[in-house]
Write a protein that holds these residues in place. Structure first.
Motif, PDB file in Angstrom:
ATOM      1  N   LEU A 172       5.069  14.616  14.937  1.00  0.00           N
ATOM      2  CA  LEU A 172       6.460  14.094  14.705  1.00  0.00           C
ATOM      3  C   LEU A 172       6.718  12.598  14.760  1.00  0.00           C
ATOM      4  O   LEU A 172       6.397  12.197  15.814  1.00  0.00           O
ATOM      5  N   SER A 173       7.216  12.229  13.721  1.00  0.00           N
ATOM      6  CA  SER A 173       7.560  10.721  13.816  1.00  0.00           C
ATOM      7  C   SER A 173       8.920  10.479  13.154  1.00  0.00           C
ATOM      8  O   SER A 173       9.679  11.443  13.015  1.00  0.00           O
ATOM      9  N   LEU A 221      -3.031   9.678   8.622  1.00  0.00           N
ATOM     10  CA  LEU A 221      -3.576  10.259   7.497  1.00  0.00           C
ATOM     11  C   LEU A 221      -5.166  10.353   8.233  1.00  0.00           C
ATOM     12  O   LEU A 221      -5.529  11.382   7.696  1.00  0.00           O
ATOM     13  N   ARG A 222      -5.457   9.360   8.688  1.00  0.00           N
ATOM     14  CA  ARG A 222      -7.031   9.491   9.019  1.00  0.00           C
ATOM     15  C   ARG A 222      -7.212  10.560  10.025  1.00  0.00           C
ATOM     16  O   ARG A 222      -8.191  11.159   9.888  1.00  0.00           O
ATOM     17  N   PRO A 226      -5.081  22.752  10.687  1.00  0.00           N
ATOM     18  CA  PRO A 226      -4.123  22.015   9.591  1.00  0.00           C
ATOM     19  C   PRO A 226      -3.212  21.212  10.537  1.00  0.00           C
ATOM     20  O   PRO A 226      -2.803  21.373  11.720  1.00  0.00           O
ATOM     21  N   VAL A 227      -2.894  20.017   9.779  1.00  0.00           N
ATOM     22  CA  VAL A 227      -1.862  19.072  10.493  1.00  0.00           C
ATOM     23  C   VAL A 227      -0.609  18.930   9.789  1.00  0.00           C
ATOM     24  O   VAL A 227      -0.500  18.715   8.555  1.00  0.00           O
ATOM     25  N   LEU A 228       0.499  19.247  10.559  1.00  0.00           N
ATOM     26  CA  LEU A 228       1.881  19.162   9.891  1.00  0.00           C
ATOM     27  C   LEU A 228       2.656  17.980  10.245  1.00  0.00           C
ATOM     28  O   LEU A 228       2.683  17.575  11.725  1.00  0.00           O
ATOM     29  N   ILE A 229       2.705  16.881   9.481  1.00  0.00           N
ATOM     30  CA  ILE A 229       3.484  15.665   9.527  1.00  0.00           C
ATOM     31  C   ILE A 229       4.888  15.659   9.226  1.00  0.00           C
ATOM     32  O   ILE A 229       5.186  16.481   8.213  1.00  0.00           O
ATOM     33  N   VAL A 282      -1.597  18.641   5.929  1.00  0.00           N
ATOM     34  CA  VAL A 282      -2.867  18.247   5.610  1.00  0.00           C
ATOM     35  C   VAL A 282      -3.707  19.383   5.925  1.00  0.00           C
ATOM     36  O   VAL A 282      -3.863  19.888   7.085  1.00  0.00           O
ATOM     37  N   MET A 283      -4.506  19.895   4.932  1.00  0.00           N
ATOM     38  CA  MET A 283      -5.493  21.033   5.047  1.00  0.00           C
ATOM     39  C   MET A 283      -6.749  20.875   4.559  1.00  0.00           C
ATOM     40  O   MET A 283      -7.012  20.054   3.651  1.00  0.00           O
TER      41      MET A 283
END
Ligand code: GLU
Length: 254
Positions: free
Chosen positions: A166-167, A215-216, A227-230, A252-253
């Motif tokens: 979270l940003s 992203l990296r 999975p990464v949820l931004i 991001v998957m």
């Protein structure tokens, strides 16, 4: 349905533009985290904000980036931050715990195992671990790039089912975010060179350095099957959408 999540919250969500802790925003997040706990999700919170909280307690000091000043800010600010978390979680009948780490803790097998055992015991006891970098001792080579890197390592260590970052931005865009024709990218395949090229070019022009690291880390984490949820931590009710599958930001998957 996720059973184990790591949620990372950045300084911009936890502080106001003048650098003071944003108690309303932190309180909203704790309410949402408590709701996830009630839904049976095991979770670990990775929270920045110590240095910002320290600045608030010691105003008027020169902000010249001196290591000792940062150590002082984080040392006093971490206490302030945890005091707030303790009170807010207690309002939901929850205990939280402070876990401070340096990069060295992930390199050394003994420290790694100690941390893993501790997380296991905290989660078993239904306590919410609140993790931050140990900024007091993390200097130069012991430092993480930022808490996104720390959160990625914690997510992998705990084999979380997702990492939520979270940003203050909604996610990744297919063009400059300030451009009204740019669209949010709902899904990114880890390693997609076109997205990487765009974010990287923004960084070199001084645009959004934070997104390049995100992203990296997201790519590395997603390639491990997590999975990464931004998303935007100030969006009302955003954490509830993790469970409904209607994430409003970028996923991001693999
Ligand atoms: N550990 C720092 C803090 O608590 C934040 C690092 C980061 O912003 O990623 O202030």
């Amino acid at each position: 349905m996720y059973h184990r999540l790591v949620i990372k919250v950045g300084t911009n969500v936890l502080t106001r533009p003048d650098g003071r802790l944003d108690v309303t925003s932190i309180s909203n997040l704790v309410d949402q985290i408590a709701a996830l706990k009630r839904a049976g999700v095991e979770l670990v919170l990775v929270s920045s904000g110590a240095v910002g909280a320290g600045r608030e307690l010691l105003p008027g000091r020169p902000d010249d980036g001196a290591v000792a000043q940062r150590q002082v800010y984080s040392a006093i600010g971490q206490v302030r931050l945890m005091e707030l978390y303790r009170q807010l979680f207690a309002g939901h009948g929850l205990l939280c715990a402070q876990v401070l780490a340096t990069k060295g803790d992930f390199r050394d097998d003994l420290h790694y195992d100690n941390m893993l055992n501790c997380f296991g015991a905290l989660l078993r006891d239904e306590i919410v671990p609140v993790v931050n970098e140990n900024d007091v001792v993390a200097v130069t080579e012991l430092m993480f790039t930022d808490n996104d890197e720390l959160a990625g390592l914690v997510a992998r260590m705990l084999q979380a089912e997702a990492l939520v970052i979270l940003s203050s931005v909604e996610g990744l865009y297919d063009g400059p975010p300030e451009d009204s024709t740019s669209k949010l990218i709902a899904r990114v395949t880890a390693g997609d060179a076109s997205v990487e090229a765009f974010v990287q070019s923004r960084k070199t022009t001084g645009g959004r350095g934070g997104m390049a690291t995100k992203l990296r880390i997201a790519t590395e984490t997603a390639l491990e099957g997590i999975p990464v949820l931004i998303g935007n931590g100030r969006r009302p009710g955003i954490l509830a959408t993790v469970l409904t599958g209607s994430w409003p930001g970028t996923t991001v998957m693999q």
